[in-house]
Design an enzyme around this catalytic site. Structure first.
Site, PDB file in Angstrom:
ATOM      1  N   TYR A  67      -4.654  -3.240 -10.564  1.00  0.00           N
ATOM      2  CA  TYR A  67      -4.701  -4.297  -9.549  1.00  0.00           C
ATOM      3  C   TYR A  67      -4.373  -5.660 -10.157  1.00  0.00           C
ATOM      4  O   TYR A  67      -3.772  -6.499  -9.494  1.00  0.00           O
ATOM      5  CB  TYR A  67      -6.045  -4.295  -8.801  1.00  0.00           C
ATOM      6  CG  TYR A  67      -5.992  -3.321  -7.652  1.00  0.00           C
ATOM      7  CD1 TYR A  67      -5.493  -3.710  -6.414  1.00  0.00           C
ATOM      8  CD2 TYR A  67      -6.368  -1.998  -7.813  1.00  0.00           C
ATOM      9  CE1 TYR A  67      -5.371  -2.809  -5.371  1.00  0.00           C
ATOM     10  CE2 TYR A  67      -6.258  -1.092  -6.776  1.00  0.00           C
ATOM     11  CZ  TYR A  67      -5.758  -1.501  -5.553  1.00  0.00           C
ATOM     12  OH  TYR A  67      -5.627  -0.604  -4.522  1.00  0.00           O
ATOM     13  N   HIS A 119      -5.038  -3.455   5.994  1.00  0.00           N
ATOM     14  CA  HIS A 119      -5.435  -2.835   4.720  1.00  0.00           C
ATOM     15  C   HIS A 119      -6.086  -3.813   3.743  1.00  0.00           C
ATOM     16  O   HIS A 119      -6.147  -3.546   2.552  1.00  0.00           O
ATOM     17  CB  HIS A 119      -4.220  -2.140   4.075  1.00  0.00           C
ATOM     18  CG  HIS A 119      -3.788  -0.900   4.813  1.00  0.00           C
ATOM     19  ND1 HIS A 119      -2.575  -0.287   4.623  1.00  0.00           N
ATOM     20  CD2 HIS A 119      -4.435  -0.155   5.754  1.00  0.00           C
ATOM     21  CE1 HIS A 119      -2.497   0.779   5.406  1.00  0.00           C
ATOM     22  NE2 HIS A 119      -3.601   0.875   6.114  1.00  0.00           N
ATOM     23  N   CYS A 127     -18.161  -7.786  -3.897  1.00  0.00           N
ATOM     24  CA  CYS A 127     -19.161  -7.146  -4.747  1.00  0.00           C
ATOM     25  C   CYS A 127     -19.574  -5.814  -4.134  1.00  0.00           C
ATOM     26  O   CYS A 127     -19.858  -5.739  -2.943  1.00  0.00           O
ATOM     27  CB  CYS A 127     -20.372  -8.064  -4.885  1.00  0.00           C
ATOM     28  SG  CYS A 127     -21.692  -7.306  -5.850  1.00  0.00           S
ATOM     29  N   CYS A 147     -19.541  -9.776 -10.209  1.00  0.00           N
ATOM     30  CA  CYS A 147     -19.999 -10.674  -9.151  1.00  0.00           C
ATOM     31  C   CYS A 147     -20.676 -11.911  -9.759  1.00  0.00           C
ATOM     32  O   CYS A 147     -21.583 -11.773 -10.589  1.00  0.00           O
ATOM     33  CB  CYS A 147     -20.988  -9.927  -8.265  1.00  0.00           C
ATOM     34  SG  CYS A 147     -21.716 -10.966  -6.997  1.00  0.00           S
ATOM     35  N   CYS A 150     -24.597 -11.490  -8.609  1.00  0.00           N
ATOM     36  CA  CYS A 150     -25.551 -10.466  -9.061  1.00  0.00           C
ATOM     37  C   CYS A 150     -25.059  -9.672 -10.274  1.00  0.00           C
ATOM     38  O   CYS A 150     -25.739  -8.754 -10.727  1.00  0.00           O
ATOM     39  CB  CYS A 150     -25.907  -9.536  -7.903  1.00  0.00           C
ATOM     40  SG  CYS A 150     -24.589  -8.398  -7.463  1.00  0.00           S
ATOM     41  N   ALA A 231      15.459  -6.313   5.613  1.00  0.00           N
ATOM     42  CA  ALA A 231      14.708  -7.120   6.578  1.00  0.00           C
ATOM     43  C   ALA A 231      15.139  -8.581   6.568  1.00  0.00           C
ATOM     44  O   ALA A 231      15.309  -9.197   7.624  1.00  0.00           O
ATOM     45  CB  ALA A 231      13.213  -7.003   6.284  1.00  0.00           C
TER      46      ALA A 231
HETATM   47  P1  OAD Z   1       6.140   2.436   2.155  1.00  0.00           P
HETATM   48  O1  OAD Z   1       6.414   2.182   0.721  1.00  0.00           O
HETATM   49  O2  OAD Z   1       5.615   3.749   2.550  1.00  0.00           O
HETATM   50  O3  OAD Z   1       7.473   2.193   2.986  1.00  0.00           O
HETATM   51  C1  OAD Z   1       8.280   1.077   2.786  1.00  0.00           C
HETATM   52  C2  OAD Z   1       9.393   1.114   3.804  1.00  0.00           C
HETATM   53  O4  OAD Z   1      10.171  -0.067   3.664  1.00  0.00           O
HETATM   54  C3  OAD Z   1      10.356   2.292   3.664  1.00  0.00           C
HETATM   55  O5  OAD Z   1      10.566   2.874   4.935  1.00  0.00           O
HETATM   56  C4  OAD Z   1      11.646   1.655   3.133  1.00  0.00           C
HETATM   57  O6  OAD Z   1      12.788   2.325   3.620  1.00  0.00           O
HETATM   58  C5  OAD Z   1      11.542   0.272   3.711  1.00  0.00           C
HETATM   59  N1  OAD Z   1      12.251  -0.795   2.977  1.00  0.00           N
HETATM   60  C6  OAD Z   1      12.376  -0.960   1.640  1.00  0.00           C
HETATM   61  N2  OAD Z   1      13.026  -2.100   1.356  1.00  0.00           N
HETATM   62  C7  OAD Z   1      13.314  -2.691   2.541  1.00  0.00           C
HETATM   63  C8  OAD Z   1      13.963  -3.908   2.914  1.00  0.00           C
HETATM   64  N3  OAD Z   1      14.449  -4.764   2.017  1.00  0.00           N
HETATM   65  N4  OAD Z   1      14.079  -4.183   4.234  1.00  0.00           N
HETATM   66  C9  OAD Z   1      13.610  -3.322   5.173  1.00  0.00           C
HETATM   67  N5  OAD Z   1      12.986  -2.169   4.882  1.00  0.00           N
HETATM   68  C10 OAD Z   1      12.838  -1.851   3.586  1.00  0.00           C
HETATM   69  O7  OAD Z   1       5.212   1.230   2.649  1.00  0.00           O
HETATM   70  P2  OAD Z   1       4.241   1.172   3.913  1.00  0.00           P
HETATM   71  O8  OAD Z   1       4.838   1.837   5.084  1.00  0.00           O
HETATM   72  O9  OAD Z   1       3.807  -0.227   4.042  1.00  0.00           O
HETATM   73  O10 OAD Z   1      -1.716   1.818   2.003  1.00  0.00           O
HETATM   74  O11 OAD Z   1       3.039   2.038   3.379  1.00  0.00           O
HETATM   75  C11 OAD Z   1       1.903   2.157   4.167  1.00  0.00           C
HETATM   76  C12 OAD Z   1       0.676   2.207   3.308  1.00  0.00           C
HETATM   77  O12 OAD Z   1       0.823   3.232   2.319  1.00  0.00           O
HETATM   78  C13 OAD Z   1       0.425   0.970   2.487  1.00  0.00           C
HETATM   79  O13 OAD Z   1      -0.226  -0.058   3.217  1.00  0.00           O
HETATM   80  C14 OAD Z   1      -0.462   1.496   1.405  1.00  0.00           C
HETATM   81  C15 OAD Z   1       0.332   2.723   1.044  1.00  0.00           C
HETATM   82  O14 OAD Z   1      -0.341   3.737   0.408  1.00  0.00           O
HETATM   83  C16 OAD Z   1      -2.864   1.734   1.305  1.00  0.00           C
HETATM   84  O15 OAD Z   1      -2.879   1.350   0.159  1.00  0.00           O
HETATM   85  C17 OAD Z   1      -4.062   2.137   2.096  1.00  0.00           C
END
Ligand code: OAD
Length: 248
Positions: A67, A119, A127, A147, A150, A231
Site C-alpha cells: 500500500y 471502495h 485504526c 494509531c 491507542c 478515456a
Molecule cells: P480493472 O483493472 O478490472 O479494469 C480496468 C478497465 O479499464 C479495463 O476494462 C480496461 O480495458 C480499461 N482501461 C484501461 N486503460 C484505459 C484507458 N486509458 N481508458 C479507458 N479504459 C481503460 O479495474 P476496475 O474495473 O476498476 O477492487 O476493478 C474493479 C475493482 O477490482 C477495483 O476497485 C478493485 C479491484 O480488485 C478492490 O480492490 C475491492
C-alpha cells in the site's frame, strides 16, 4: 465515431439525471496501474496475499509495504483530462454525480463535488481497534503505521475482498443510480460485485448505458453506446461537443 459521439453528446445534454461510474481505467492515463489486463496489478500480485483481511492479519507489514508503494504512485499522480471533464460537466449541471470504484481520490482533486467512493480511499487509514481515522498527505514512514491514539495497527481505509462496501456510500450510489436516466461507464471491467450492479440498476429502470473503454468488458452487452478508446481522448471530444451545445 464522430457520429456516435454526437449522438452520445445529445443524449447526455437531453438527460434528466446523468451520472458517471468509473473504474481503474480512468486513472490509467494518470500513471496508476489497473488491476486486470496487460500490466494490471493482479497479473503480478495475488489479491489474497495483499487485499484481504486475512492477509492483513497474517502479515500487516507486507500488506502495508504494498500500500505504501501504491500511495507513492497516487501522491505523484495528477488528475487527467477524463477526471477534469467529469468535474466540468458537473459544474455545467450536465452530470449529477460520479460513483467510483477507485481509491485514488483523483475525482475530488479534479474538482468533482459529488463523488461516491465505493471502495474507500487509499489516502485514509483507520485504526483496527478504536476506529480513529487519519488522512495522509504523504505515504507513512513507519511501516506498519500505528494509531496515534491507542498504538494499535492502522489499516488502509479501503474495501478488501470479502468485505462489505461502506453502507452509506452504497446507499448513496444506489440512490443516484435509481434516479439516473443516463450512465457513463468509464474504464471498468465490470466484474467486481456489488459495485458492478450500478450500471445494471440504471439499465433495468430503462436508462441508457454509455461505455467508454479501450476494450470489451462485462458491461458491453448492456451498453446502448460503446465508445472505444482511451478515456482522456474520448471524454475531451465529448466535452467539446456538449459545451458547444450547452453554452450556445
Ligand atoms: P480493472 O483493472 O478490472 O479494469 C480496468 C478497465 O479499464 C479495463 O476494462 C480496461 O480495458 C480499461 N482501461 C484501461 N486503460 C484505459 C484507458 N486509458 N481508458 C479507458 N479504459 C481503460 O479495474 P476496475 O474495473 O476498476 O477492487 O476493478 C474493479 C475493482 O477490482 C477495483 O476497485 C478493485 C479491484 O480488485 C478492490 O480492490 C475491492
Amino acid at each position: 465515431m464522430q457520429n456516435i459521439l454526437k449522438d452520445v453528446a445529445k443524449m447526455i445534454i437531453g438527460s434528466r439525471y446523468c451520472i458517471a461510474f468509473t473504474g481503474a481505467g480512468i486513472s490509467a492515463e494518470s500513471g496508476i496501474p489497473t488491476f486486470r489486463g496487460a500490466g494490471g496489478l493482479w497479473e503480478k500480485y495475488k489479491p489474497e496475499e495483499l487485499a484481504t483481511p486475512e492477509a492483513f492479519t497474517r502479515n500487516p507489514k507486507l500488506v502495508w509495504e504494498w500500500y505504501k508503494w501504491r500511495l507513492e504512485l497516487v501522491f505523484k499522480a495528477k488528475p487527467n483530462p477524463a477526471h477534469k471533464v467529469l468535474a466540468r460537466l458537473e459544474e455545467l449541471g450536465v452530470i449529477k454525480c460520479v460513483i467510483t470504484q477507485n481509491v485514488d481520490g483523483l475525482h475530488r482533486e479534479a474538482g468533482s463535488k459529488c463523488v461516491v467512493e465505493l471502495h474507500g480511499n487509499i489516502r485514509r487509514a483507520r485504526c483496527i481497534k478504536c476506529g480513529y481515522t487519519i488522512t495522509w498527505d504523504k505515504p507513512p514512514e513507519e511501516i506498519p503505521p500505528r494509531c496515534p491514539q491507542c498504538r494499535s495497527l492502522l489499516r488502509p481505509d479501503v474495501v478488501w475482498f470479502g468485505e462489505p462496501l461502506p453502507e452509506n456510500e452504497w446507499r448513496k450510489a444506489v440512490e443516484h443510480a435509481s434516479k439516473a436516466d443516463v450512465i457513463i461507464v468509464i474504464g471498468t471491467s465490470g466484474v467486481v460485485y456489488p459495485a458492478a450492479m450500478i450500471p445494471y440498476i440504471v439499465k433495468e429502470r430503462g436508462g441508457v448505458v454509455i461505455e467508454v473503454n479501450v476494450q470489451d468488458t462485462a458491461i458491453t452487452n448492456i451498453a446502448d453506446y460503446v465508445l472505444r478508446g482511451k478515456a482522456g481522448k474520448i471524454m475531451v471530444k465529448l466535452y467539446e461537443l456538449i459545451k458547444r451545445e450547452v453554452t450556445s
